[in-house]
Design a protein around this motif. Structure first.
Motif, mmCIF file in Angstrom:
data_model
loop_
_atom_site.group_PDB
_atom_site.id
_atom_site.type_symbol
_atom_site.label_atom_id
_atom_site.label_comp_id
_atom_site.label_asym_id
_atom_site.label_seq_id
_atom_site.Cartn_x
_atom_site.Cartn_y
_atom_site.Cartn_z
ATOM 1 N N GLN A 52 0.810 -1.217 0.000
ATOM 2 C CA GLN A 52 0.000 0.000 0.000
ATOM 3 C C GLN A 52 0.844 1.268 0.000
ATOM 4 O O GLN A 52 0.339 2.346 -0.269
ATOM 5 C CB GLN A 52 -0.934 0.003 1.206
ATOM 6 C CG GLN A 52 -1.974 -1.082 1.145
ATOM 7 C CD GLN A 52 -2.750 -1.224 2.446
ATOM 8 O OE1 GLN A 52 -2.448 -0.587 3.445
ATOM 9 N NE2 GLN A 52 -3.761 -2.085 2.431
ATOM 10 N N SER A 53 2.132 1.118 0.285
ATOM 11 C CA SER A 53 3.016 2.279 0.325
ATOM 12 C C SER A 53 3.333 2.750 -1.087
ATOM 13 O O SER A 53 3.823 1.974 -1.906
ATOM 14 C CB SER A 53 4.318 1.912 1.051
ATOM 15 O OG SER A 53 5.294 2.899 0.839
ATOM 16 N N PRO A 54 3.074 4.026 -1.398
ATOM 17 C CA PRO A 54 3.336 4.519 -2.754
ATOM 18 C C PRO A 54 4.820 4.477 -3.130
ATOM 19 O O PRO A 54 5.162 4.287 -4.287
ATOM 20 C CB PRO A 54 2.836 5.961 -2.737
ATOM 21 C CG PRO A 54 2.385 6.258 -1.362
ATOM 22 C CD PRO A 54 2.495 5.033 -0.529
ATOM 23 N N GLU A 55 5.698 4.615 -2.137
ATOM 24 C CA GLU A 55 7.138 4.590 -2.416
ATOM 25 C C GLU A 55 7.725 3.187 -2.367
ATOM 26 O O GLU A 55 8.895 2.996 -2.692
ATOM 27 C CB GLU A 55 7.904 5.469 -1.401
ATOM 28 C CG GLU A 55 7.491 6.915 -1.367
ATOM 29 C CD GLU A 55 6.328 7.144 -0.393
ATOM 30 O OE1 GLU A 55 6.197 6.415 0.604
ATOM 31 O OE2 GLU A 55 5.534 8.056 -0.652
ATOM 32 N N VAL A 92 12.588 -4.454 -3.486
ATOM 33 C CA VAL A 92 13.424 -4.161 -4.646
ATOM 34 C C VAL A 92 12.588 -4.387 -5.891
ATOM 35 O O VAL A 92 12.038 -5.471 -6.098
ATOM 36 C CB VAL A 92 14.674 -5.078 -4.679
ATOM 37 C CG1 VAL A 92 15.486 -4.839 -5.931
ATOM 38 C CG2 VAL A 92 15.512 -4.875 -3.434
ATOM 39 N N ALA A 93 12.460 -3.349 -6.695
ATOM 40 C CA ALA A 93 11.670 -3.446 -7.929
ATOM 41 C C ALA A 93 12.597 -3.714 -9.103
ATOM 42 O O ALA A 93 13.571 -2.995 -9.309
ATOM 43 C CB ALA A 93 10.899 -2.157 -8.155
#
Length: 153
Positions: free
Chosen positions: A18-21, A73-74
């Motif tokens: 849910q965190s945008p960052e 990690v994206a």
């Protein structure tokens, strides 16, 4: 019923999602109070379920105003994915790290659960009945070959 570690893991992953960052900061004691467990239980969950092999970077700051920061990690591109895989595997990899990598790839949708299960079976220490470090070198070679084959579609 799930155990406390699974509940804490699920909660943290949900908050992280849910965190945008894609980053969360938690207070270990506050989280322990929330789940009515000892703070060492939080440490256990973070150290075993939020590892780099599983796709997370964890930082902690100790002290009164301390926190634990967890970041997913994206992997954006195919090249980044392959770089990450080869960086994680290297010339040898132990069973725990290889299972963590496969978990991360499943979570990211890069491989199916069935593919992950087949790879885990092929690289298990019970199958690779060799002395160390040969077992970890063979495991790395097998894992890289399978992942190259699957991800180069």
């Amino acid at each position: 019923m799930r155990n406390v570690s699974e509940v804490i893991e699920h909660y943290l992953k949900q908050v992280l999602q849910q965190s945008p960052e894609g980053v969360i900061e938690i207070q270990r004691n506050e989280l322990a109070d929330r789940f009515e467990c000892v703070p060492s239980q939080i440490n256990y969950v973070i150290s075993t379920r939020f590892t780099l092999e599983k796709g997370y970077v964890v930082e902690s700051k100790r002290g009164g105003g301390g926190y634990i920061r967890i970041q997913k990690v994206a992997l954006q591109s195919h090249g980044e994915l392959l770089d990450h895989i080869f960086g994680t595997i290297g010339s040898m990899i132990d069973q725990s790290a290889s299972e963590g990598l496969l978990y991360q790839l499943e979570e990211g949708g890069y491989i199916t659960q069935r593919e992950g299960c087949l790879m885990k079976a092929a690289i298990a220490r019970e199958v690779l009945v060799l002395k160390l470090p040969y077992r970890d070198e063979i495991r790395a070679n097998i894992l890289k070959a399978m992942l190259i084959s699957l991800l180069s579609k």
